[in-house]
Design a protein around this motif. Structure first.
Motif, PDB file in Angstrom:
ATOM      1  N   TRP A  11      23.494  41.343 -20.801  1.00  0.00           N
ATOM      2  CA  TRP A  11      24.012  40.681 -19.691  1.00  0.00           C
ATOM      3  C   TRP A  11      23.673  41.600 -18.311  1.00  0.00           C
ATOM      4  CZ3 TRP A  11      26.435  36.296 -18.459  1.00  0.00           C
ATOM      5  CH2 TRP A  11      27.343  36.430 -17.207  1.00  0.00           C
ATOM      6  N   ARG A  12      23.906  42.921 -18.611  1.00  0.00           N
ATOM      7  CA  ARG A  12      23.577  43.867 -17.599  1.00  0.00           C
ATOM      8  C   ARG A  12      22.395  43.771 -17.139  1.00  0.00           C
ATOM      9  NH1 ARG A  12      27.842  48.633 -19.666  1.00  0.00           N
ATOM     10  NH2 ARG A  12      29.118  48.636 -17.884  1.00  0.00           N
ATOM     11  N   LYS A  13      21.220  43.740 -18.062  1.00  0.00           N
ATOM     12  CA  LYS A  13      19.865  43.741 -17.784  1.00  0.00           C
ATOM     13  C   LYS A  13      19.376  42.457 -16.710  1.00  0.00           C
ATOM     14  CE  LYS A  13      18.339  46.153 -21.590  1.00  0.00           C
ATOM     15  NZ  LYS A  13      17.626  46.331 -22.816  1.00  0.00           N
ATOM     16  N   ARG A  14      20.328  41.523 -17.007  1.00  0.00           N
ATOM     17  CA  ARG A  14      20.099  40.233 -16.213  1.00  0.00           C
ATOM     18  C   ARG A  14      20.628  40.141 -14.824  1.00  0.00           C
ATOM     19  NH1 ARG A  14      21.318  35.733 -21.141  1.00  0.00           N
ATOM     20  NH2 ARG A  14      19.561  36.630 -22.515  1.00  0.00           N
ATOM     21  N   SER A  15      21.573  41.280 -14.497  1.00  0.00           N
ATOM     22  CA  SER A  15      22.214  40.948 -13.342  1.00  0.00           C
ATOM     23  C   SER A  15      21.312  41.239 -12.075  1.00  0.00           C
ATOM     24  CB  SER A  15      23.154  42.449 -13.368  1.00  0.00           C
ATOM     25  OG  SER A  15      22.494  43.811 -13.149  1.00  0.00           O
ATOM     26  N   SER A  24      27.547  47.583  -2.897  1.00  0.00           N
ATOM     27  CA  SER A  24      26.725  47.082  -3.903  1.00  0.00           C
ATOM     28  C   SER A  24      27.258  46.397  -4.923  1.00  0.00           C
ATOM     29  CB  SER A  24      25.625  48.222  -4.614  1.00  0.00           C
ATOM     30  OG  SER A  24      24.977  47.431  -5.639  1.00  0.00           O
ATOM     31  N   ILE A  25      26.838  44.956  -4.958  1.00  0.00           N
ATOM     32  CA  ILE A  25      27.705  43.837  -5.762  1.00  0.00           C
ATOM     33  C   ILE A  25      26.581  43.349  -6.800  1.00  0.00           C
ATOM     34  CG2 ILE A  25      28.884  41.616  -5.731  1.00  0.00           C
ATOM     35  CD1 ILE A  25      30.357  43.707  -4.209  1.00  0.00           C
ATOM     36  N   ARG A  26      26.977  43.372  -8.170  1.00  0.00           N
ATOM     37  CA  ARG A  26      26.343  42.800  -9.104  1.00  0.00           C
ATOM     38  C   ARG A  26      26.602  41.213  -9.115  1.00  0.00           C
ATOM     39  NH1 ARG A  26      24.402  46.535 -12.940  1.00  0.00           N
ATOM     40  NH2 ARG A  26      23.692  48.206 -12.042  1.00  0.00           N
ATOM     41  N   TYR A  27      25.622  40.625  -9.695  1.00  0.00           N
ATOM     42  CA  TYR A  27      25.815  39.123  -9.582  1.00  0.00           C
ATOM     43  C   TYR A  27      24.756  38.480 -10.552  1.00  0.00           C
ATOM     44  CZ  TYR A  27      21.775  37.691  -6.546  1.00  0.00           C
ATOM     45  OH  TYR A  27      20.834  37.482  -6.071  1.00  0.00           O
ATOM     46  N   CYS A  65      29.846  36.790  -9.987  1.00  0.00           N
ATOM     47  CA  CYS A  65      29.537  38.205  -9.667  1.00  0.00           C
ATOM     48  C   CYS A  65      30.727  39.078 -10.023  1.00  0.00           C
ATOM     49  CB  CYS A  65      29.534  38.282  -8.134  1.00  0.00           C
ATOM     50  SG  CYS A  65      31.128  38.429  -7.098  1.00  0.00           S
ATOM     51  N   ASP A  66      30.473  40.499 -10.378  1.00  0.00           N
ATOM     52  CA  ASP A  66      31.603  41.359 -10.304  1.00  0.00           C
ATOM     53  C   ASP A  66      32.259  41.590  -9.158  1.00  0.00           C
ATOM     54  OD1 ASP A  66      30.987  41.523 -13.191  1.00  0.00           O
ATOM     55  OD2 ASP A  66      30.249  43.323 -12.976  1.00  0.00           O
ATOM     56  N   MET A  67      33.693  41.224  -8.734  1.00  0.00           N
ATOM     57  CA  MET A  67      33.879  41.588  -7.558  1.00  0.00           C
ATOM     58  C   MET A  67      34.232  42.869  -7.055  1.00  0.00           C
ATOM     59  SD  MET A  67      37.076  38.578  -7.228  1.00  0.00           S
ATOM     60  CE  MET A  67      37.731  38.270  -9.177  1.00  0.00           C
ATOM     61  N   LEU A  68      34.245  43.042  -5.855  1.00  0.00           N
ATOM     62  CA  LEU A  68      34.482  44.737  -5.409  1.00  0.00           C
ATOM     63  C   LEU A  68      35.613  45.165  -6.076  1.00  0.00           C
ATOM     64  CD1 LEU A  68      33.123  46.350  -3.305  1.00  0.00           C
ATOM     65  CD2 LEU A  68      35.236  45.521  -1.779  1.00  0.00           C
ATOM     66  N   GLY A  69      35.299  46.262  -6.579  1.00  0.00           N
ATOM     67  CA  GLY A  69      36.194  47.166  -7.538  1.00  0.00           C
ATOM     68  C   GLY A  69      36.395  46.764  -8.966  1.00  0.00           C
ATOM     69  N   PHE A  70      35.436  45.824  -9.367  1.00  0.00           N
ATOM     70  CA  PHE A  70      35.401  45.503 -10.837  1.00  0.00           C
ATOM     71  C   PHE A  70      34.062  45.671 -11.518  1.00  0.00           C
ATOM     72  CE2 PHE A  70      38.604  43.280  -8.731  1.00  0.00           C
ATOM     73  CZ  PHE A  70      39.850  43.124  -9.662  1.00  0.00           C
ATOM     74  N   GLY A  71      34.103  45.741 -12.637  1.00  0.00           N
ATOM     75  CA  GLY A  71      32.820  45.833 -13.496  1.00  0.00           C
ATOM     76  C   GLY A  71      31.816  46.755 -12.976  1.00  0.00           C
ATOM     77  N   ASP A  72      30.597  46.362 -12.849  1.00  0.00           N
ATOM     78  CA  ASP A  72      29.606  47.120 -12.291  1.00  0.00           C
ATOM     79  C   ASP A  72      29.326  47.228 -10.942  1.00  0.00           C
ATOM     80  OD1 ASP A  72      28.909  48.278 -14.890  1.00  0.00           O
ATOM     81  OD2 ASP A  72      27.712  46.432 -15.455  1.00  0.00           O
ATOM     82  N   SER A  73      30.281  46.473 -10.217  1.00  0.00           N
ATOM     83  CA  SER A  73      29.965  46.647  -8.636  1.00  0.00           C
ATOM     84  C   SER A  73      30.492  47.864  -8.030  1.00  0.00           C
ATOM     85  CB  SER A  73      30.701  45.128  -8.115  1.00  0.00           C
ATOM     86  OG  SER A  73      29.803  44.135  -8.376  1.00  0.00           O
TER      87      SER A  73
END
Length: 206
Positions: A11-15, A24-27, A65-73
């Protein structure tokens, strides 16, 4: 037929990444068709949707997306987090992807509140929402039963509890939320904790 898992490492590699107000926001996005925006809950990230990702992609252009303050964002300190800003983020992501048609929304938990703001903006003609589905969120204050940890995080000592938040505390909370037949495995709990702990997440949990 069991739903196919997407391992967190895959999942992370596909971001992908875009910048929202300097952060920076991951989606993720996949599929073709009408746009479907997935909005995750607290305290995890968009990986929550991974079991539904491929089935939904057979019909929709799925966006999350991983919202601001969450996950890998990004998880900036000394930042005033708000549902209004998270709604701005969702609209910025749609603009980044050049999505101009009406969007379907599937939201869970904290994401329900963000989706409610987007619905309000729909009626203000600031975004066009085709449909909206809410999952397990505090839509009605009189029936909402937050966990003790959630209440304490909002208290004056919330910042202290956030810093002390651990995998064990996460597991304790999840044991109460998941059903008896759907308890996460130890490996899944490791992955959930990885998302919470990413970018020093516990220090901004409050």
């Amino acid at each position: 037929m069991p739903l196919a898992e997407i391992p967190l490492s895959v999942w992370r590699k596909r971001s992908r990444t875009f910048v929202f107000r300097g952060q920076s926001i991951r989606y993720w996005t996949v599929g073709q068709g009408e746009p479907l925006l997935l909005i995750h809950g607290f305290p995890t990230a968009s990986w929550d949707w991974h079991y539904l990702w491929q089935p939904l992609a057979q019909r929709y252009q799925v966006i999350a997306c991983d919202m601001l303050g969450f996950g890998d964002s990004a998880k900036p300190r000394n930042h005033t987090y708000s549902l209004l800003e998270q709604a701005d983020l969702q609209q910025a992501l749609l603009a980044h992807l050049q999505v101009e048609q009406a969007v379907h929304i599937l939201a869970h938990d904290y994401g329900d509140s963000v989706a409610q703001e987007l619905l309000a903006r729909h009626y203000e003609k600031r975004i066009e929402v085709a449909s909206c589905v809410f999952l397990n969120g505090g839509l009605f204050p009189e029936t909402h039963r937050p966990l003790l940890m959630q209440k304490l995080l909002l208290s004056p000592i919330g910042w202290l509890l956030g810093r002390a938040f651990s995998r064990e505390a996460l597991v304790k909370g999840f044991r109460q939320i998941f059903g008896p037949q759907t308890q996460p495995t130890e490996s899944e709990l490791d992955d959930y904790w990885s998302l919470v702990d990413s970018n020093h997440g516990p220090r901004i949990m409050h």
